[in-house]
Design an enzyme around this catalytic site. Sequence first.
Site, PDB file in Angstrom:
ATOM      1  N   HIS A 112       5.884 -10.446 -49.119  1.00  0.00           N
ATOM      2  CA  HIS A 112       4.732 -10.978 -49.693  1.00  0.00           C
ATOM      3  C   HIS A 112       4.532 -10.478 -51.239  1.00  0.00           C
ATOM      4  CE1 HIS A 112       3.907  -7.483 -47.184  1.00  0.00           C
ATOM      5  NE2 HIS A 112       2.822  -7.225 -47.988  1.00  0.00           N
TER       6      HIS A 112
ATOM      7  N   HIS B 254       1.427  -9.378 -53.710  1.00  0.00           N
ATOM      8  CA  HIS B 254      -0.047  -9.372 -53.798  1.00  0.00           C
ATOM      9  C   HIS B 254      -0.591  -9.802 -55.136  1.00  0.00           C
ATOM     10  CE1 HIS B 254      -0.552  -6.343 -50.434  1.00  0.00           C
ATOM     11  NE2 HIS B 254       0.751  -5.977 -50.714  1.00  0.00           N
TER      12      HIS B 254
HETATM   13  P1  5GP Z   1       1.842  -4.164 -47.776  1.00  0.00           P
HETATM   14  O1  5GP Z   1       1.364  -2.695 -47.812  1.00  0.00           O
HETATM   15  O2  5GP Z   1       2.870  -4.629 -46.728  1.00  0.00           O
HETATM   16  O3  5GP Z   1       2.285  -4.635 -48.990  1.00  0.00           O
HETATM   17  O4  5GP Z   1       0.506  -5.210 -47.583  1.00  0.00           O
HETATM   18  C1  5GP Z   1       0.170  -5.955 -46.108  1.00  0.00           C
HETATM   19  C2  5GP Z   1      -1.062  -6.540 -46.666  1.00  0.00           C
HETATM   20  O5  5GP Z   1      -1.304  -7.431 -45.493  1.00  0.00           O
HETATM   21  C3  5GP Z   1      -2.347  -5.434 -46.514  1.00  0.00           C
HETATM   22  O6  5GP Z   1      -3.011  -5.535 -47.703  1.00  0.00           O
HETATM   23  C4  5GP Z   1      -3.003  -5.998 -45.199  1.00  0.00           C
HETATM   24  O7  5GP Z   1      -4.409  -6.068 -45.512  1.00  0.00           O
HETATM   25  C5  5GP Z   1      -2.793  -7.538 -45.172  1.00  0.00           C
HETATM   26  N1  5GP Z   1      -2.732  -8.009 -43.919  1.00  0.00           N
HETATM   27  C6  5GP Z   1      -2.194  -7.431 -42.562  1.00  0.00           C
HETATM   28  N2  5GP Z   1      -2.321  -7.963 -41.668  1.00  0.00           N
HETATM   29  C7  5GP Z   1      -2.970  -9.370 -42.039  1.00  0.00           C
HETATM   30  C8  5GP Z   1      -3.292 -10.518 -41.289  1.00  0.00           C
HETATM   31  O8  5GP Z   1      -3.105 -10.618 -40.368  1.00  0.00           O
HETATM   32  N3  5GP Z   1      -3.972 -11.598 -41.958  1.00  0.00           N
HETATM   33  C9  5GP Z   1      -4.271 -11.439 -43.446  1.00  0.00           C
HETATM   34  N4  5GP Z   1      -4.643 -12.286 -44.224  1.00  0.00           N
HETATM   35  N5  5GP Z   1      -3.784 -10.352 -44.053  1.00  0.00           N
HETATM   36  C10 5GP Z   1      -3.301  -9.239 -43.476  1.00  0.00           C
END
Ligand code: 5GP
Length: 153
Positions: free
Chosen positions: A100, A102
């Site tokens: 993903h 951001h």
């Molecule tokens: P990472 O640290 O993996 O780059 O970021 C994962 C992101 O996914 C986090 O900012 C977290 O808030 C978001 N996230 C985790 N679970 C969910 C979810 O069920 N729905 C949404 N919309 N965001 C999520």
Amino acid sequence: MNDCVFCRIAAGEAPAAKVYEDDTLCAFLDIRPIARGHTLVIPKRHAAELAELDAELGAQLFRAGHRLALAIRRSSLAADGANLVLNDGAAANQTVPHVHLHVVPRQHRDMLRLAKGFLLRRPHDPVSTAAAIREGIAAVDEAGKSPGKHVDG
Ligand code: 5GP
Ligand code: ZN
């Protein structure tokens, strides 16, 4: 059943405030945003990390992030800039093992607000925020400024 939350969001089986969707990608608001309009762009097909992601899909993912960065400037969120960040792997703080990107809206001199956002990570009216971003995308498309879109003249 797929236990990947982002696969479930992509399939419409889990709720999310979606701002964009096509056959290969979707974008939705982060559930714990660090700033209003913090959005995640994902490939619909599961890939845990960049090592599993098709390079062309990676290019499409960035193109969508590029478009969103333009859209949040044009939207009523009136961003002055954006951070586009991809955490690849647990060592890089990736917590959801589905690739993903951001897109985090930024304003001039927003460091204090951003620091607070990092600590609180509270949603900001997802319905109106997603609507504002969709309007920004429409405005970018209307102006013919979508990345990858050829404009004559
Ligand atoms: P990472 O640290 O993996 O780059 O970021 C994962 C992101 O996914 C986090 O900012 C977290 O808030 C978001 N996230 C985790 N679970 C969910 C979810 O069920 N729905 C949404 N919309 N965001 C999520
Ligand atoms: Zn997945």
